[in-house]
Scaffold this active site. Structure first.
Site, PDB file in Angstrom:
ATOM      1  N   GLY A 154       0.805  -1.212   0.000  1.00 54.12           N
ATOM      2  CA  GLY A 154       0.000   0.000   0.000  1.00 54.12           C
ATOM      3  C   GLY A 154       0.838   1.262   0.000  1.00 54.12           C
ATOM      4  O   GLY A 154       1.948   1.311  -0.546  1.00 54.12           O
ATOM      5  N   SER A 155       0.326   2.293   0.657  1.00 49.22           N
ATOM      6  CA  SER A 155       0.939   3.617   0.579  1.00 49.22           C
ATOM      7  C   SER A 155       2.268   3.733   1.311  1.00 49.22           C
ATOM      8  O   SER A 155       2.939   4.768   1.190  1.00 49.22           O
ATOM      9  CB  SER A 155      -0.029   4.673   1.117  1.00 49.22           C
ATOM     10  OG  SER A 155      -1.157   4.783   0.267  1.00 49.22           O
ATOM     11  N   THR A 156       2.670   2.700   2.076  1.00 52.60           N
ATOM     12  CA  THR A 156       4.021   2.771   2.641  1.00 52.60           C
ATOM     13  C   THR A 156       5.063   2.821   1.522  1.00 52.60           C
ATOM     14  O   THR A 156       6.151   3.368   1.704  1.00 52.60           O
ATOM     15  CB  THR A 156       4.308   1.547   3.544  1.00 52.60           C
ATOM     16  OG1 THR A 156       4.142   0.341   2.787  1.00 52.60           O
ATOM     17  CG2 THR A 156       3.372   1.523   4.744  1.00 52.60           C
ATOM     18  N   ILE A 157       4.716   2.275   0.356  1.00 49.30           N
ATOM     19  CA  ILE A 157       5.632   2.293  -0.790  1.00 49.30           C
ATOM     20  C   ILE A 157       5.828   3.716  -1.311  1.00 49.30           C
ATOM     21  O   ILE A 157       6.836   4.025  -1.969  1.00 49.30           O
ATOM     22  CB  ILE A 157       5.113   1.364  -1.903  1.00 49.30           C
ATOM     23  CG1 ILE A 157       5.070  -0.085  -1.405  1.00 49.30           C
ATOM     24  CG2 ILE A 157       5.974   1.433  -3.155  1.00 49.30           C
ATOM     25  CD1 ILE A 157       6.416  -0.662  -1.008  1.00 49.30           C
ATOM     26  N   LYS A 158       4.902   4.615  -1.010  1.00 52.91           N
ATOM     27  CA  LYS A 158       5.074   6.011  -1.423  1.00 52.91           C
ATOM     28  C   LYS A 158       6.297   6.640  -0.771  1.00 52.91           C
ATOM     29  O   LYS A 158       6.816   7.647  -1.268  1.00 52.91           O
ATOM     30  CB  LYS A 158       3.819   6.809  -1.088  1.00 52.91           C
ATOM     31  CG  LYS A 158       2.607   6.433  -1.940  1.00 52.91           C
ATOM     32  CD  LYS A 158       1.354   7.144  -1.488  1.00 52.91           C
ATOM     33  CE  LYS A 158       0.145   6.700  -2.328  1.00 52.91           C
ATOM     34  NZ  LYS A 158      -1.137   7.236  -1.831  1.00 52.91           N
TER      35      LYS A 158
END
Length: 604
Positions: free
Chosen positions: A323-327
């Site tokens: 999810g958005s942790t990859i951002k």
């Protein structure tokens, strides 16, 4: 048997030289004396004939004795050969006994945490065996044993008791009470063998890290398996695995922090009605794993359910869309490229359309956003614009550089390989920018995140103690130090005014990024089934530890309508840090909490 045979040969030779009478044969007489006594005259010719006859008789006796000796030896060795064939036919049970005896008597080193607390040790236990040849009534024997061991498999145990073999195992690893009760039964044909068994004082507390052994005390998972691969198996084969020869094996784990973490995960699964949860505390400067847990787990002292699929170590052996942790990595890539800075702007006024796919923001601002705002508001559109500016090849190269696309190298055997598209196209690059379309392990994500906050050094993770000098020797510089400075600022800002507010712990200056990923159900992303994560570090002015929590398929907390990562994964991080920071040697600094925020953004 060879000693006995030589003894027999010596006795036989002595008997032959003394001319002892042979059973069933007439004794010898002096024929010349007898003839003289009867008045028969003797002559040289008669003497010659008599001598030849006596020599012939003596020759026949010698041959008879030789034939008898050979016959005895043939008979003895025929008996030996027959017994060998018999034991060969019974080989299964006897071989199991011999193999078990050789392996179970071998010791294993104690496993300790970083402070010397025992995680695994050898203890002596009794195992029950039977000698079926000495058992007159298998039915009665089985019925008596079942009064003490009610979980015995009746069918297989009865078959072994009826086998007529010389030795069979009945049950390994008895308790002292069970041994005492069985001895009181007075059952003939059974006995006990003292063996070494593995005991884990903490039970399931660190089960996925420590691992477990099989019935023969051989490591089959976790660090127990790693220890065998480092030479213990060779020592066992050579018969040198004795307690005096084995030094304790120390891990980087802190049992106190490990206990706190697992306790918080169990509570979170219950509170959010999730199917699973996991977490890791990683030293960002040395790469040491200080604590790591995944629930549901198992008790290595009684691992009856260890192989069930929901007992998987999700932190290192499971791959997920994070999810958005990859951002975090998308933003770091944009900054490290030199093309952008915190004030660079991206058009987020309209969704991105690629073919039949439309990419929108969860809470869109419908305006231009600075790079910092793209991170704080977790904009999918802004992240897509960032990777589009870098290009597909540059995007993949960066993720590979920080270790998110290769199988992680560490001591723990259970490590999964990340999953990425076979051929990267623009749509893949854009969706991966916000955490969909690529799967990696949570531990791998934490290791890569450490490079974002420790000055840009990627340090391979380890479950063994490691000094700072040793860490520097294996570290690889993957980011510019300025990029790491900017990421620390953004992490801290997100915890102050962004989606990471619920991870804040007064005095410890926590920073981080939420990640709410929709799970694929029946080939389609589901808006109601989520895999949530929170990626954090503290203290953000000089980060020493990275903390990552995950929670699989959480439900809304009672009284709330949503179950996003900010509402469950972030509070899990706060609880772990609040309870364990003192054990980690991090002192609170409340003066830092009163420092002015360097930038302010509107909050949704």
């Amino acid at each position: 048997m060879s000693g006995k045979s030589s003894w027999f040969r010596r006795k036989n030779k002595k008997s032959s030289s003394d001319d002892a009478p042979v059973l069933g044969q007439a004794p010898e007489f002096d024929s010349a004396a007898l003839e003289s006594e009867r008045g028969i005259a003797t002559s040289p010719l008669n003497d010659s004939v008599a001598f030849a006859g006596n020599r012939k008789k003596h020759g026949n006796r010698a041959r008879n004795r030789l034939i008898m000796a050979i016959s005895c030896f043939v008979g003895i060795y025929a008996v030996i050969g027959g017994r060998l064939v018999y034991y060969g036919m019974q080989g299964g049970d006897n071989e199991g006994y011999r193999a078990g005896a050789a392996s179970t008597l071998a010791a294993r080193p104690d496993i300790l945490d970083r402070n010397g607390e025992v995680l695994a040790t050898d203890i002596k236990t009794a195992s029950l065996y039977a000698e079926p040849k000495k058992i007159a009534d298998p039915d009665e024997t089985l019925e008596l044993l079942a009064t003490v061991l009610p979980n015995l498999d009746w069918e297989s145990t009865y078959r072994r008791l009826k086998s007529g073999a010389g030795f069979v195992w009945i049950q390994r690893g008895l308790t002292p009470r069970q041994q005492s009760q069985i001895m009181a039964l007075g059952v003939p044909g059974i006995g006990f063998r003292t063996e070494k068994s593995r005991f884990y004082p903490g039970g399931p507390t660190a089960s996925h890290i420590v691992g477990l052994v099989n019935i023969d005390n051989q490591g089959i998972a976790g660090m127990e398996k790693y220890i065998d691969s480092q030479g213990l198996s060779d020592l066992r084969m050579a018969g040198l695995a004795q307690p005096d020869n084995l030094e304790p094996f120390r891990l980087s784990i802190d049992l106190r922090v490990q206990h706190i973490m697992r306790d918080e995960l169990v509570r979170a699964v219950e509170k959010y009605r999730a199917i699973a949860a996991g977490a890791v505390v990683l030293n960002a400067k040395t790469g040491e794993v200080v604590a790591m847990a995944s629930v549901p787990d198992f008790d290595p002292n009684n691992p009856y359910n260890a192989l069930e699929k929901d007992r998987l170590n999700r932190m290192s052996a499971g791959t997920y869309e994070m999810g958005s942790t990859i951002k975090s990595f998308t933003t770091a890539m944009a900054l490290d490229s030199g093309k952008f800075n915190l004030e660079s702007k991206f058009d987020a006024t309209r969704p991105i359309t690629i073919g039949r796919q439309t990419i929108r923001d969860f809470h869109g601002k419908a305006r231009w956003l600075t790079l910092a705002e793209v991170f704080i508001y977790s904009s999918n559109i802004g992240s897509g614009k960032e990777v589009d500016a870098i290009g597909i090849e540059g995007h993949r190269e960066f993720l590979k550089r920080v270790g998110l696309l290769d199988r992680m190298q560490t001591e723990l055997p259970e490590v999964a390989r990340p999953v990425e598209p076979r051929v990267w196209k623009k749509v893949h690059s854009i969706t991966i920018s916000y955490g969909h379309g690529m799967m990696t392990t949570p531990l791998q994500t934490a290791v890569a995140a450490a490079a974002l906050v420790n000055g840009g050094k990627l340090i391979p993770p380890t479950f063994l103690p490691r000094t700072q000098d040793e860490a520097n020797a294996v570290a690889t510089q993957v980011l510019k130090p300025k990029t790491s400075d900017d990421m620390r600022y953004l992490y801290r800002l997100n915890s102050e005014i962004g989606s990471g507010r619920r991870a804040e712990v007064k005095g410890y200056r926590v920073g981080g990024k939420t990640g709410t990923a929709e799970k694929v159900i029946n080939g389609r992303y589901s808006k109601d089934v989520r895999f949530n994560a929170f990626l954090a570090a503290f203290p953000m002015d000089d980060p020493t530890y990275v903390v990552l929590t995950i929670i699989d398929e959480p439900k809304p907390e009672e009284g709330k309508l949503s179950a996003t990562a900010g509402l469950n994964a972030a509070p899990m991080v706060a609880n772990i840090i609040r309870r364990s920071a003192s054990f980690l040697g991090v002192s609170p600094d409340f003066a830092q909490d009163n420092a002015p925020i360097l930038a302010a953004y509107e909050n949704d």
